[in-house]
Design a protein around this motif. Structure first.
Motif, PDB file in Angstrom:
ATOM      1  N   MET A   1      -4.476  10.943  -5.599  1.00  0.00           N
ATOM      2  CA  MET A   1      -4.017  12.173  -6.256  1.00  0.00           C
ATOM      3  C   MET A   1      -5.037  13.297  -6.099  1.00  0.00           C
ATOM      4  O   MET A   1      -4.670  14.445  -5.815  1.00  0.00           O
ATOM      5  CB  MET A   1      -3.771  11.902  -7.745  1.00  0.00           C
ATOM      6  CG  MET A   1      -2.560  11.021  -8.000  1.00  0.00           C
ATOM      7  SD  MET A   1      -2.586  10.302  -9.636  1.00  0.00           S
ATOM      8  CE  MET A   1      -2.381  11.744 -10.634  1.00  0.00           C
TER       9      MET A   1
ATOM     10  N   GLN B   1       3.814   1.606  -1.191  1.00  0.00           N
ATOM     11  CA  GLN B   1       4.401   1.793  -2.516  1.00  0.00           C
ATOM     12  C   GLN B   1       3.361   2.343  -3.507  1.00  0.00           C
ATOM     13  O   GLN B   1       3.673   3.201  -4.339  1.00  0.00           O
ATOM     14  CB  GLN B   1       4.967   0.459  -3.032  1.00  0.00           C
ATOM     15  CG  GLN B   1       5.884   0.664  -4.223  1.00  0.00           C
ATOM     16  CD  GLN B   1       6.362  -0.637  -4.845  1.00  0.00           C
ATOM     17  OE1 GLN B   1       5.887  -1.711  -4.509  1.00  0.00           O
ATOM     18  NE2 GLN B   1       7.298  -0.526  -5.763  1.00  0.00           N
ATOM     19  N   LEU B   2       2.139   1.867  -3.377  1.00  0.00           N
ATOM     20  CA  LEU B   2       1.080   2.341  -4.282  1.00  0.00           C
ATOM     21  C   LEU B   2       0.767   3.822  -4.031  1.00  0.00           C
ATOM     22  O   LEU B   2       0.596   4.604  -4.980  1.00  0.00           O
ATOM     23  CB  LEU B   2      -0.181   1.492  -4.101  1.00  0.00           C
ATOM     24  CG  LEU B   2      -1.298   1.761  -5.101  1.00  0.00           C
ATOM     25  CD1 LEU B   2      -0.874   1.390  -6.514  1.00  0.00           C
ATOM     26  CD2 LEU B   2      -2.555   0.993  -4.745  1.00  0.00           C
TER      27      LEU B   2
ATOM     28  N   LYS C   1     -10.526   1.224   0.730  1.00  0.00           N
ATOM     29  CA  LYS C   1      -9.848   0.275  -0.145  1.00  0.00           C
ATOM     30  C   LYS C   1     -10.901  -0.627  -0.776  1.00  0.00           C
ATOM     31  O   LYS C   1     -11.951  -0.807  -0.187  1.00  0.00           O
ATOM     32  CB  LYS C   1      -8.850  -0.572   0.663  1.00  0.00           C
ATOM     33  CG  LYS C   1      -7.723   0.256   1.260  1.00  0.00           C
ATOM     34  CD  LYS C   1      -6.854  -0.617   2.135  1.00  0.00           C
ATOM     35  CE  LYS C   1      -5.775   0.207   2.846  1.00  0.00           C
ATOM     36  NZ  LYS C   1      -4.962  -0.580   3.782  1.00  0.00           N
ATOM     37  N   PRO C   2     -10.669  -1.231  -1.912  1.00  0.00           N
ATOM     38  CA  PRO C   2      -9.430  -1.227  -2.682  1.00  0.00           C
ATOM     39  C   PRO C   2      -9.146   0.167  -3.248  1.00  0.00           C
ATOM     40  O   PRO C   2     -10.070   0.863  -3.678  1.00  0.00           O
ATOM     41  CB  PRO C   2      -9.682  -2.244  -3.793  1.00  0.00           C
ATOM     42  CG  PRO C   2     -11.152  -2.293  -3.950  1.00  0.00           C
ATOM     43  CD  PRO C   2     -11.712  -2.050  -2.590  1.00  0.00           C
ATOM     44  N   ILE C   3      -7.887   0.493  -3.234  1.00  0.00           N
ATOM     45  CA  ILE C   3      -7.491   1.858  -3.522  1.00  0.00           C
ATOM     46  C   ILE C   3      -7.363   2.124  -5.023  1.00  0.00           C
ATOM     47  O   ILE C   3      -7.021   1.245  -5.787  1.00  0.00           O
ATOM     48  CB  ILE C   3      -6.155   2.157  -2.797  1.00  0.00           C
ATOM     49  CG1 ILE C   3      -5.986   3.636  -2.596  1.00  0.00           C
ATOM     50  CG2 ILE C   3      -4.976   1.541  -3.506  1.00  0.00           C
ATOM     51  CD1 ILE C   3      -6.934   4.222  -1.637  1.00  0.00           C
ATOM     52  N   GLN C   4      -7.698   3.363  -5.387  1.00  0.00           N
ATOM     53  CA  GLN C   4      -7.476   3.813  -6.761  1.00  0.00           C
ATOM     54  C   GLN C   4      -6.500   4.978  -6.683  1.00  0.00           C
ATOM     55  O   GLN C   4      -6.713   5.902  -5.882  1.00  0.00           O
ATOM     56  CB  GLN C   4      -8.785   4.285  -7.383  1.00  0.00           C
ATOM     57  CG  GLN C   4      -9.690   3.136  -7.799  1.00  0.00           C
ATOM     58  CD  GLN C   4     -10.969   3.648  -8.397  1.00  0.00           C
ATOM     59  OE1 GLN C   4     -11.696   4.394  -7.752  1.00  0.00           O
ATOM     60  NE2 GLN C   4     -11.228   3.256  -9.623  1.00  0.00           N
ATOM     61  N   THR C   5      -5.466   4.929  -7.502  1.00  0.00           N
ATOM     62  CA  THR C   5      -4.432   5.974  -7.443  1.00  0.00           C
ATOM     63  C   THR C   5      -5.028   7.368  -7.694  1.00  0.00           C
ATOM     64  O   THR C   5      -4.568   8.347  -7.118  1.00  0.00           O
ATOM     65  CB  THR C   5      -3.322   5.691  -8.462  1.00  0.00           C
ATOM     66  OG1 THR C   5      -3.911   5.439  -9.726  1.00  0.00           O
ATOM     67  CG2 THR C   5      -2.473   4.520  -8.051  1.00  0.00           C
ATOM     68  N   THR C   6      -6.071   7.428  -8.535  1.00  0.00           N
ATOM     69  CA  THR C   6      -6.682   8.732  -8.847  1.00  0.00           C
ATOM     70  C   THR C   6      -7.287   9.377  -7.591  1.00  0.00           C
ATOM     71  O   THR C   6      -7.234  10.586  -7.435  1.00  0.00           O
ATOM     72  CB  THR C   6      -7.783   8.571  -9.902  1.00  0.00           C
ATOM     73  OG1 THR C   6      -8.571   7.451  -9.556  1.00  0.00           O
ATOM     74  CG2 THR C   6      -7.213   8.372 -11.279  1.00  0.00           C
TER      75      THR C   6
ATOM     76  N   PHE D   1       3.620   5.849  -5.320  1.00  0.00           N
ATOM     77  CA  PHE D   1       3.540   5.826  -6.784  1.00  0.00           C
ATOM     78  C   PHE D   1       2.539   6.880  -7.280  1.00  0.00           C
ATOM     79  O   PHE D   1       2.807   7.620  -8.232  1.00  0.00           O
ATOM     80  CB  PHE D   1       3.098   4.427  -7.221  1.00  0.00           C
ATOM     81  CG  PHE D   1       3.181   4.195  -8.702  1.00  0.00           C
ATOM     82  CD1 PHE D   1       4.335   3.688  -9.281  1.00  0.00           C
ATOM     83  CD2 PHE D   1       2.098   4.468  -9.522  1.00  0.00           C
ATOM     84  CE1 PHE D   1       4.400   3.461 -10.650  1.00  0.00           C
ATOM     85  CE2 PHE D   1       2.160   4.250 -10.886  1.00  0.00           C
ATOM     86  CZ  PHE D   1       3.309   3.735 -11.449  1.00  0.00           C
TER      87      PHE D   1
ATOM     88  N   ARG E   1       3.273  11.316  -8.986  1.00  0.00           N
ATOM     89  CA  ARG E   1       2.776  11.878 -10.247  1.00  0.00           C
ATOM     90  C   ARG E   1       2.399  13.348 -10.087  1.00  0.00           C
ATOM     91  O   ARG E   1       2.086  14.022 -11.064  1.00  0.00           O
ATOM     92  CB  ARG E   1       1.575  11.076 -10.745  1.00  0.00           C
ATOM     93  CG  ARG E   1       1.992   9.686 -11.230  1.00  0.00           C
ATOM     94  CD  ARG E   1       0.825   8.918 -11.749  1.00  0.00           C
ATOM     95  NE  ARG E   1       0.209   9.573 -12.876  1.00  0.00           N
ATOM     96  CZ  ARG E   1      -1.025   9.357 -13.285  1.00  0.00           C
ATOM     97  NH1 ARG E   1      -1.780   8.491 -12.647  1.00  0.00           N
ATOM     98  NH2 ARG E   1      -1.521   9.990 -14.314  1.00  0.00           N
TER      99      ARG E   1
ATOM    100  N   MET F   1       0.824  -1.213   0.000  1.00  0.00           N
ATOM    101  CA  MET F   1       0.000   0.000   0.000  1.00  0.00           C
ATOM    102  C   MET F   1       0.853   1.254   0.000  1.00  0.00           C
ATOM    103  O   MET F   1       0.551   2.235  -0.683  1.00  0.00           O
ATOM    104  CB  MET F   1      -0.930   0.007   1.230  1.00  0.00           C
ATOM    105  CG  MET F   1      -2.208  -0.749   1.030  1.00  0.00           C
ATOM    106  SD  MET F   1      -3.129  -0.215  -0.415  1.00  0.00           S
ATOM    107  CE  MET F   1      -3.542   1.443   0.055  1.00  0.00           C
TER     108      MET F   1
END
Lengths: 126, 275
Positions: A115, A17-18, A107-112, A21, A25, A15
């Protein structure tokens, strides 16, 4: 312009690292990581952070305790806190927000979502 | 007498003629003056037209304005068409942006899952990473990881979340949904996810862990997190990734542990012999 400092408090390396990540951005962020609430508090007392992401279920000290302690610190009472958790029940969300968390992401996580939260809570120029 | 009268009559006629002639002269004079005035007026108008060409007669103005309206209407239609095109392009860009963000999210999840799975050769750490991926990236609440014991041809749980490991049954290869999927190597998803009732021998999802076509175990899922109602595209990609990468990560870590154990034994034996 100096970078905004973001602290990620999460026991799962996957998590962490995600989240890193996703945040990488966004330009102008300096990211630090902590394994649990105690480690998070140590890092918060060592340097000033502009945004905190924290999990709830962690060993040693959970995320809600961390939120509570951070909010009671006059130096951190206005710093935005984002909860990232598996706990999707409304009462969990309300409890976290009542303690002083600014946002609650399940969760489950979305990178958007990570951000978007950083963009909303930090005075970013881009 | 008659001569005098004739004389008088002629004088009168002459007088009348003179009067008529005089009137004719006056009329001619008037006509000349009017002509002069009109010519002067024409000259003035011509002069004005030369000086102010933009001030035409009323009919010309109307004609020109009508032409202008027509041109402007055409321009307006063109602009509206362009606006429509731009709006369609914007919508297309917005949709593409969402698609790209979803794609990015999917690739990030796959990259991190793959990276984490191959970040260690410790079996317990690999197992922990598989559990983390299934919880955090897929959103499962109750699930287990079962490995195939090739000596007994049975599947046994080695890790679980949200459910005690000992609760999970030992399944013979080919037995029930789990055994069948382990035998055939095919993924299983229950038809009606919404109305699925938890059954330890009949999971909602069963993903065989395969190295090429060789099945070494399965991931079985019994429930999803409260906020997760269905699987997304990224989940199927993650299942595919887990089927291959988790299997090789487990296999590599077991081989490594085994070789480490053998090495320690041999080293101990050598130490014993040389002392």
């Amino acid at each position: 312009m100096s970078a905004f400092k973001v602290l990620i408090v999460e026991d799962s390396p996957t998590m962490r690292q995600l989240i890193v990540f996703a945040l990488k951005r966004i330009r102008g962020l300096q990211i630090s990581e902590a394994n649990d609430g105690v480690d998070g508090l140590k890092k918060l007392s060592a340097e000033r952070f502009d945004l905190i992401f924290t999990d709830i279920n962690m060993p040693i000290m959970d995320g809600l305790k961390l939120v509570s302690l951070v909010r009671n610190d006059p130096g951190y009472k206005d710093v935005p806190i984002v909860i990232i958790t598996t706990e999707g029940a409304n009462e969990d969300r309300e409890r976290a927000l009542a303690l002083g968390a600014n946002e609650y992401i399940t969760k489950p996580i979305q990178t958007t979502k990570i951000m978007d939260a950083a963009r909303r809570l930090l005075p970013l120029t881009v | 007498m008659a001569g005098i009268e004739d004389h008088h009559g002629g004088a009168n006629r002459a007088e009348e003629f003179l009067q008529i002639f005089k009137k004719g002269a006056e009329f001619t004079q008037d006509l000349l003056k009017e002509n002069e005035r009109l010519r002067f007026q024409i000259l003035k108008l011509e002069e004005k037209e030369r000086q102010e060409p933009g001030v035409p007669s009323d009919d010309a103005t109307v004609r020109r304005l009508q032409e202008k309206i027509s041109t402007l209407e055409e321009e307006k239609a063109q602009i509206l068409d362009r606006i429509r095109e731009v709006e369609e392009e914007n919508l297309d860009f917005a949709n593409r942006y969402v698609d790209i963000e979803n794609e990015n999210n999917m690739l990030a999840n796959l990259y991190i899952a793959s990276y984490q799975l191959h970040s260690t050769l410790d079996f317990n750490e690999v197992l922990q990473i598989i559990l983390e991926i299934v919880i955090n990236l897929i959103g499962a609440e109750q699930f287990g990881v079962m490995l195939l014991d090739e000596k007994t041809n049975s599947l046994r749980a080695v890790g679980s979340e949200g459910i005690e490991r000992d609760e999970l049954p030992v399944i013979e290869l080919g037995e029930g949904v789990i055994g069948q999927m382990a035998k055939t190597g095919e993924n299983y998803f229950v038809d009606d996810l919404e109305h699925y009732q938890k059954d330890l021998t009949n999971p909602m999802v069963c993903i065989p862990l395969k190295i090429k076509e060789h099945v070494i175990g399965v991931i079985v899922i019994y429930s999803l997190l409260e906020q997760k109602s269905r699987f997304a595209e990224v989940d199927y990609e993650l299942f595919t990734l887990l089927a291959g990468h988790a299997a090789t990560a487990i296999f590599s870590s077991k081989l490594y542990s085994e070789s480490e154990r053998k090495l320690t034994t041999i080293q101990g034996f050598i130490d014993l012999m040389t002392k």
